[in-house]
Motif scaffolding. Sequence first.
Motif, PDB file in Angstrom:
ATOM      1  N   ALA A 102       0.949  -1.399  -0.036  1.00  0.00           N
ATOM      2  CA  ALA A 102      -0.586   0.121  -0.182  1.00  0.00           C
ATOM      3  C   ALA A 102       1.199   1.149  -0.351  1.00  0.00           C
ATOM      4  CB  ALA A 102      -0.774   0.458   1.238  1.00  0.00           C
ATOM      5  N   ARG A 103       2.215   1.229   0.818  1.00  0.00           N
ATOM      6  CA  ARG A 103       2.735   2.110   1.007  1.00  0.00           C
ATOM      7  C   ARG A 103       3.420   2.494  -0.106  1.00  0.00           C
ATOM      8  NH1 ARG A 103       3.609   7.415   2.846  1.00  0.00           N
ATOM      9  NH2 ARG A 103       4.787   7.954   3.315  1.00  0.00           N
ATOM     10  N   ALA A 104       4.323   1.846  -1.045  1.00  0.00           N
ATOM     11  CA  ALA A 104       4.703   1.909  -2.257  1.00  0.00           C
ATOM     12  C   ALA A 104       3.899   2.335  -3.274  1.00  0.00           C
ATOM     13  CB  ALA A 104       5.137   0.532  -2.409  1.00  0.00           C
ATOM     14  N   GLU A 105       2.338   1.732  -3.634  1.00  0.00           N
ATOM     15  CA  GLU A 105       1.842   2.232  -4.115  1.00  0.00           C
ATOM     16  C   GLU A 105       1.495   3.387  -4.228  1.00  0.00           C
ATOM     17  OE1 GLU A 105      -1.982  -0.224  -4.560  1.00  0.00           O
ATOM     18  OE2 GLU A 105      -1.647  -1.445  -6.141  1.00  0.00           O
ATOM     19  N   GLN A 106       1.611   4.506  -3.134  1.00  0.00           N
ATOM     20  CA  GLN A 106       1.034   5.841  -2.605  1.00  0.00           C
ATOM     21  C   GLN A 106       2.365   6.568  -3.352  1.00  0.00           C
ATOM     22  OE1 GLN A 106       0.121   6.348   1.161  1.00  0.00           O
ATOM     23  NE2 GLN A 106      -1.226   5.165   1.301  1.00  0.00           N
TER      24      GLN A 106
END
Length: 57
Positions: A9-13
Amino acid sequence: MSAKEKLKARAEQIVGRLVRTVAHAMGQRTTAAKGAALQTRGKARALKEKAKGRFGF
């Protein structure tokens, strides 16, 4: 909250923000919109994982 899902999730952000910023600077509105969508998807995934963690799923 699964560490793998949280990281995803953090990587997508981060990638979404980066794509949006670079595309906006280059004047590519369609790519900037795709980057914003990716960033939003990352935020939604993080919110889902946070809810799962709170309710113990």
